[in-house]
Design a protein around this motif. Sequence first.
Motif, PDB file in Angstrom:
ATOM      1  N   ASN A  60      37.371   6.608 -11.812  1.00  0.00           N
ATOM      2  CA  ASN A  60      36.541   6.557 -13.013  1.00  0.00           C
ATOM      3  C   ASN A  60      37.406   6.347 -14.272  1.00  0.00           C
ATOM      4  OD1 ASN A  60      34.040   6.490 -14.273  1.00  0.00           O
ATOM      5  ND2 ASN A  60      34.080   8.667 -14.734  1.00  0.00           N
ATOM      6  N   SER A  61      38.311   5.367 -14.201  1.00  0.00           N
ATOM      7  CA  SER A  61      39.152   5.043 -15.347  1.00  0.00           C
ATOM      8  C   SER A  61      39.277   3.527 -15.461  1.00  0.00           C
ATOM      9  CB  SER A  61      40.537   5.679 -15.204  1.00  0.00           C
ATOM     10  OG  SER A  61      41.248   5.072 -14.142  1.00  0.00           O
ATOM     11  N   SER A  62      39.896   3.093 -16.557  1.00  0.00           N
ATOM     12  CA  SER A  62      40.029   1.650 -16.786  1.00  0.00           C
ATOM     13  C   SER A  62      41.260   1.363 -17.618  1.00  0.00           C
ATOM     14  CB  SER A  62      38.795   1.105 -17.502  1.00  0.00           C
ATOM     15  OG  SER A  62      38.760   1.593 -18.828  1.00  0.00           O
ATOM     16  N   LYS A  63      41.545   0.068 -17.716  1.00  0.00           N
ATOM     17  CA  LYS A  63      42.675  -0.384 -18.521  1.00  0.00           C
ATOM     18  C   LYS A  63      42.373  -1.809 -18.973  1.00  0.00           C
ATOM     19  CE  LYS A  63      47.589  -0.128 -17.714  1.00  0.00           C
ATOM     20  NZ  LYS A  63      48.651  -0.286 -16.706  1.00  0.00           N
ATOM     21  N   ILE A  64      42.662  -2.109 -20.227  1.00  0.00           N
ATOM     22  CA  ILE A  64      42.527  -3.475 -20.733  1.00  0.00           C
ATOM     23  C   ILE A  64      43.928  -4.076 -20.764  1.00  0.00           C
ATOM     24  CG2 ILE A  64      41.952  -4.912 -22.727  1.00  0.00           C
ATOM     25  CD1 ILE A  64      39.686  -3.020 -23.359  1.00  0.00           C
ATOM     26  N   ILE A  65      44.064  -5.246 -20.133  1.00  0.00           N
ATOM     27  CA  ILE A  65      45.355  -5.923 -20.083  1.00  0.00           C
ATOM     28  C   ILE A  65      45.195  -7.356 -20.558  1.00  0.00           C
ATOM     29  CG2 ILE A  65      46.196  -4.492 -18.180  1.00  0.00           C
ATOM     30  CD1 ILE A  65      45.712  -6.967 -16.365  1.00  0.00           C
ATOM     31  N   LYS A  66      46.302  -7.997 -20.788  1.00  0.00           N
ATOM     32  CA  LYS A  66      46.288  -9.393 -21.216  1.00  0.00           C
ATOM     33  C   LYS A  66      46.256 -10.285 -19.975  1.00  0.00           C
ATOM     34  CE  LYS A  66      48.406 -12.378 -24.543  1.00  0.00           C
ATOM     35  NZ  LYS A  66      49.210 -12.462 -25.706  1.00  0.00           N
ATOM     36  N   ARG A  76      38.661   1.270 -12.174  1.00  0.00           N
ATOM     37  CA  ARG A  76      38.654   1.961 -10.881  1.00  0.00           C
ATOM     38  C   ARG A  76      37.455   2.885 -10.915  1.00  0.00           C
ATOM     39  NH1 ARG A  76      43.711   4.836  -7.739  1.00  0.00           N
ATOM     40  NH2 ARG A  76      42.762   4.638  -5.666  1.00  0.00           N
ATOM     41  N   ASP A  77      36.454   2.583 -10.090  1.00  0.00           N
ATOM     42  CA  ASP A  77      35.205   3.351 -10.136  1.00  0.00           C
ATOM     43  C   ASP A  77      35.380   4.723  -9.494  1.00  0.00           C
ATOM     44  OD1 ASP A  77      35.086   2.923  -7.392  1.00  0.00           O
ATOM     45  OD2 ASP A  77      33.493   1.431  -7.506  1.00  0.00           O
ATOM     46  N   GLN A  78      34.296   5.494  -9.433  1.00  0.00           N
ATOM     47  CA  GLN A  78      34.378   6.856  -8.905  1.00  0.00           C
ATOM     48  C   GLN A  78      34.734   6.898  -7.430  1.00  0.00           C
ATOM     49  OE1 GLN A  78      30.873   9.185 -10.141  1.00  0.00           O
ATOM     50  NE2 GLN A  78      32.372  10.220 -11.435  1.00  0.00           N
ATOM     51  N   ASP A 102      29.643   7.619 -19.068  1.00  0.00           N
ATOM     52  CA  ASP A 102      28.377   6.983 -18.690  1.00  0.00           C
ATOM     53  C   ASP A 102      28.531   6.022 -17.517  1.00  0.00           C
ATOM     54  OD1 ASP A 102      27.218   8.316 -20.864  1.00  0.00           O
ATOM     55  OD2 ASP A 102      27.601   6.628 -22.219  1.00  0.00           O
ATOM     56  N   GLN A 103      29.766   5.755 -17.127  1.00  0.00           N
ATOM     57  CA  GLN A 103      30.086   4.801 -16.064  1.00  0.00           C
ATOM     58  C   GLN A 103      29.471   3.430 -16.344  1.00  0.00           C
ATOM     59  OE1 GLN A 103      29.366   6.415 -12.146  1.00  0.00           O
ATOM     60  NE2 GLN A 103      30.037   8.434 -12.792  1.00  0.00           N
ATOM     61  N   VAL A 104      29.639   2.966 -17.583  1.00  0.00           N
ATOM     62  CA  VAL A 104      29.167   1.638 -17.981  1.00  0.00           C
ATOM     63  C   VAL A 104      30.281   0.919 -18.734  1.00  0.00           C
ATOM     64  CG1 VAL A 104      26.709   2.272 -18.151  1.00  0.00           C
ATOM     65  CG2 VAL A 104      28.166   2.434 -20.173  1.00  0.00           C
ATOM     66  N   ILE A 105      30.162  -0.386 -18.751  1.00  0.00           N
ATOM     67  CA  ILE A 105      31.036  -1.216 -19.573  1.00  0.00           C
ATOM     68  C   ILE A 105      30.243  -1.517 -20.822  1.00  0.00           C
ATOM     69  CG2 ILE A 105      32.291  -3.390 -19.702  1.00  0.00           C
ATOM     70  CD1 ILE A 105      32.435  -3.244 -16.582  1.00  0.00           C
ATOM     71  N   TRP A 106      30.824  -1.243 -21.979  1.00  0.00           N
ATOM     72  CA  TRP A 106      30.077  -1.257 -23.237  1.00  0.00           C
ATOM     73  C   TRP A 106      30.685  -2.224 -24.236  1.00  0.00           C
ATOM     74  CZ3 TRP A 106      31.623   1.637 -27.917  1.00  0.00           C
ATOM     75  CH2 TRP A 106      30.627   1.666 -28.894  1.00  0.00           C
ATOM     76  N   CYS A 107      29.821  -2.942 -24.925  1.00  0.00           N
ATOM     77  CA  CYS A 107      30.236  -3.809 -26.020  1.00  0.00           C
ATOM     78  C   CYS A 107      29.814  -3.143 -27.320  1.00  0.00           C
ATOM     79  CB  CYS A 107      29.599  -5.197 -25.892  1.00  0.00           C
ATOM     80  SG  CYS A 107      30.016  -6.260 -27.284  1.00  0.00           S
ATOM     81  N   VAL A 116      29.020  -1.049 -13.595  1.00  0.00           N
ATOM     82  CA  VAL A 116      30.388  -1.151 -13.098  1.00  0.00           C
ATOM     83  C   VAL A 116      30.608  -2.456 -12.330  1.00  0.00           C
ATOM     84  CG1 VAL A 116      32.057  -0.038 -11.557  1.00  0.00           C
ATOM     85  CG2 VAL A 116      30.696   1.328 -13.084  1.00  0.00           C
ATOM     86  N   ASN A 117      29.540  -3.085 -11.883  1.00  0.00           N
ATOM     87  CA  ASN A 117      29.644  -4.366 -11.183  1.00  0.00           C
ATOM     88  C   ASN A 117      29.603  -5.557 -12.139  1.00  0.00           C
ATOM     89  OD1 ASN A 117      29.770  -3.217  -8.542  1.00  0.00           O
ATOM     90  ND2 ASN A 117      27.590  -2.768  -8.734  1.00  0.00           N
ATOM     91  N   GLY A 118      29.586  -5.294 -13.452  1.00  0.00           N
ATOM     92  CA  GLY A 118      29.610  -6.360 -14.451  1.00  0.00           C
ATOM     93  C   GLY A 118      28.256  -6.970 -14.747  1.00  0.00           C
ATOM     94  N   ILE A 119      27.175  -6.390 -14.204  1.00  0.00           N
ATOM     95  CA  ILE A 119      25.818  -6.911 -14.426  1.00  0.00           C
ATOM     96  C   ILE A 119      25.283  -6.354 -15.739  1.00  0.00           C
ATOM     97  CG2 ILE A 119      23.484  -7.073 -13.468  1.00  0.00           C
ATOM     98  CD1 ILE A 119      25.606  -8.351 -11.684  1.00  0.00           C
TER      99      ILE A 119
END
Length: 147
Positions: A60-66, A76-78, A102-107, A116-119
């Motif tokens: 349940n974490s993430s990282k933004i990379i170039k 990395r989901d739960q 919230d386990q969502v990708i947010w803009c 989490v699947n990008g939908i």
Amino acid sequence: MAAGPVGGRRNFLNWLLGGGAVTFMAAVTYPMLKFLTPPLTQDASVEAVSAGKTDEFTNNSSKIIKFGNRPALVVRDQKGEFKAYLAICTHLDCTVQYVPEDQVIWCACHNGKYDVNGINISGPPPRPLTSLKVNLQDDEVFISEET
């Protein structure tokens, strides 16, 4: 009196002033148009990019990379599965981020949300995020474009 020479001079001055006005408008308009249109850039050709070691990611974490000249989001989901997307919102190209609570990708631009699947699940985004391929090799996470 003959009207020829006076009409000729007047006609010449009208053409001269008209040409000057057109040249002035072009000199003002062209730089404004060049300023408003972004320059064309070539995408950097990228085969695979390392996102880091697997132990750098907790569940349940993430990282933004170039990724070339664009941002990529590695999540990395739960369950411990890795997923990767171009971190560019499909609405207005803002950078998205993962919200673990919230386990969502947010803009943040217009409160668009993706699962989490990008939908896309809410807000203005018209389509899902662009998926990237994830490869695990020797405890390292690599991402590449899907073929």
